[in-house]
Design a protein around this motif. Structure first.
Motif, PDB file in Angstrom:
ATOM      1  N   ILE A   5     -19.686   1.929   1.678  1.00 16.70           N
ATOM      2  CA  ILE A   5     -19.616   2.739   2.890  1.00 16.70           C
ATOM      3  C   ILE A   5     -20.333   1.986   4.002  1.00 16.70           C
ATOM      4  O   ILE A   5     -21.404   1.412   3.780  1.00 16.70           O
ATOM      5  CB  ILE A   5     -20.290   4.107   2.639  1.00 16.70           C
ATOM      6  CG1 ILE A   5     -19.565   4.854   1.520  1.00 16.70           C
ATOM      7  CG2 ILE A   5     -20.339   4.924   3.908  1.00 16.70           C
ATOM      8  CD1 ILE A   5     -20.307   6.070   1.007  1.00 16.70           C
ATOM      9  N   ILE A   6     -19.736   1.986   5.185  1.00 13.18           N
ATOM     10  CA  ILE A   6     -20.349   1.294   6.319  1.00 13.18           C
ATOM     11  C   ILE A   6     -20.327   2.202   7.551  1.00 13.18           C
ATOM     12  O   ILE A   6     -19.400   2.984   7.737  1.00 13.18           O
ATOM     13  CB  ILE A   6     -19.644  -0.054   6.584  1.00 13.18           C
ATOM     14  CG1 ILE A   6     -20.434  -0.915   7.547  1.00 13.18           C
ATOM     15  CG2 ILE A   6     -18.232   0.146   7.046  1.00 13.18           C
ATOM     16  CD1 ILE A   6     -20.009  -2.371   7.559  1.00 13.18           C
ATOM     17  N   ALA A   7     -21.369   2.092   8.359  1.00 14.82           N
ATOM     18  CA  ALA A   7     -21.525   2.943   9.534  1.00 14.82           C
ATOM     19  C   ALA A   7     -20.686   2.444  10.701  1.00 14.82           C
ATOM     20  O   ALA A   7     -20.571   1.245  10.924  1.00 14.82           O
ATOM     21  CB  ALA A   7     -22.988   2.984   9.950  1.00 14.82           C
ATOM     22  N   GLU A   8     -20.107   3.394  11.433  1.00 13.68           N
ATOM     23  CA  GLU A   8     -19.494   3.092  12.727  1.00 13.68           C
ATOM     24  C   GLU A   8     -20.400   3.740  13.768  1.00 13.68           C
ATOM     25  O   GLU A   8     -20.655   4.944  13.724  1.00 13.68           O
ATOM     26  CB  GLU A   8     -18.086   3.670  12.838  1.00 13.68           C
ATOM     27  CG  GLU A   8     -17.475   3.423  14.206  1.00 13.68           C
ATOM     28  CD  GLU A   8     -16.140   4.117  14.425  1.00 13.68           C
ATOM     29  OE1 GLU A   8     -15.515   3.831  15.450  1.00 13.68           O
ATOM     30  OE2 GLU A   8     -15.732   4.958  13.588  1.00 13.68           O
ATOM     31  N   PRO A  12     -21.059  -0.585  20.155  1.00 16.73           N
ATOM     32  CA  PRO A  12     -21.446  -1.782  19.395  1.00 16.73           C
ATOM     33  C   PRO A  12     -22.939  -2.085  19.545  1.00 16.73           C
ATOM     34  O   PRO A  12     -23.477  -2.099  20.653  1.00 16.73           O
ATOM     35  CB  PRO A  12     -20.604  -2.884  20.023  1.00 16.73           C
ATOM     36  CG  PRO A  12     -19.429  -2.171  20.619  1.00 16.73           C
ATOM     37  CD  PRO A  12     -19.966  -0.839  21.076  1.00 16.73           C
ATOM     38  N   GLY A  13     -23.602  -2.267  18.429  1.00 18.35           N
ATOM     39  CA  GLY A  13     -25.028  -2.556  18.430  1.00 18.35           C
ATOM     40  C   GLY A  13     -25.898  -1.358  18.759  1.00 18.35           C
ATOM     41  O   GLY A  13     -27.111  -1.484  18.870  1.00 18.35           O
ATOM     42  N   GLY A  14     -25.288  -0.191  18.898  1.00 15.97           N
ATOM     43  CA  GLY A  14     -26.023   1.023  19.246  1.00 15.97           C
ATOM     44  C   GLY A  14     -26.789   1.585  18.069  1.00 15.97           C
ATOM     45  O   GLY A  14     -26.737   1.077  16.954  1.00 15.97           O
ATOM     46  N   SER A  15     -27.495   2.671  18.332  1.00 14.18           N
ATOM     47  CA  SER A  15     -28.309   3.287  17.285  1.00 14.18           C
ATOM     48  C   SER A  15     -27.838   4.695  16.930  1.00 14.18           C
ATOM     49  O   SER A  15     -28.462   5.367  16.120  1.00 14.18           O
ATOM     50  CB  SER A  15     -29.774   3.336  17.731  1.00 14.18           C
ATOM     51  OG  SER A  15     -29.888   4.094  18.922  1.00 14.18           O
ATOM     52  N   LEU A  36     -14.739  -2.901  11.665  1.00 16.14           N
ATOM     53  CA  LEU A  36     -16.148  -2.527  11.650  1.00 16.14           C
ATOM     54  C   LEU A  36     -17.050  -3.748  11.726  1.00 16.14           C
ATOM     55  O   LEU A  36     -16.661  -4.846  11.328  1.00 16.14           O
ATOM     56  CB  LEU A  36     -16.463  -1.732  10.382  1.00 16.14           C
ATOM     57  CG  LEU A  36     -15.696  -0.433  10.203  1.00 16.14           C
ATOM     58  CD1 LEU A  36     -15.934   0.131   8.815  1.00 16.14           C
ATOM     59  CD2 LEU A  36     -16.093   0.571  11.265  1.00 16.14           C
ATOM     60  N   ASP A  37     -18.250  -3.534  12.205  1.00 13.58           N
ATOM     61  CA  ASP A  37     -19.277  -4.564  12.260  1.00 13.58           C
ATOM     62  C   ASP A  37     -19.915  -4.655  10.877  1.00 13.58           C
ATOM     63  O   ASP A  37     -20.581  -3.711  10.437  1.00 13.58           O
ATOM     64  CB  ASP A  37     -20.313  -4.184  13.315  1.00 13.58           C
ATOM     65  CG  ASP A  37     -21.464  -5.168  13.416  1.00 13.58           C
ATOM     66  OD1 ASP A  37     -21.443  -6.215  12.730  1.00 13.58           O
ATOM     67  OD2 ASP A  37     -22.385  -4.885  14.200  1.00 13.58           O
TER      68      ASP A  37
END
Length: 69
Positions: A5-8, A12-15, A36-37
């Protein structure tokens, strides 16, 4: 096949988390087709369905259910 699982993030680069997606192996594309990053936060596929992995992409979740026993 290995899944994770990866976060979106909302930007971009946000928190700020937008939602979680399921990824096959080390592909940069989620199961729903989003790019995704790969440096974003990751979780084990075991976190799927738990509070830790919410909100979760509906499409990724549906496809994941059809791929795992």
């Amino acid at each position: 096949m290995e899944h994770h699982i990866i976060a979106e993030m909302t930007e971009p680069g946000g928190s700020t988390l937008k939602e979680w997606h399921m990824v096959r192996g080390e592909q940069p594309e989620s199961m729903c087709g989003r790019e995704l990053d790969l440096s974003a936060q990751k979780l084990s596929s075991d976190a799927w369905g738990t509070d830790q992995a919410r909100p979760f992409c509906h499409t990724c979740g549906a496809l994941f259910l059809r791929e795992v026993p």
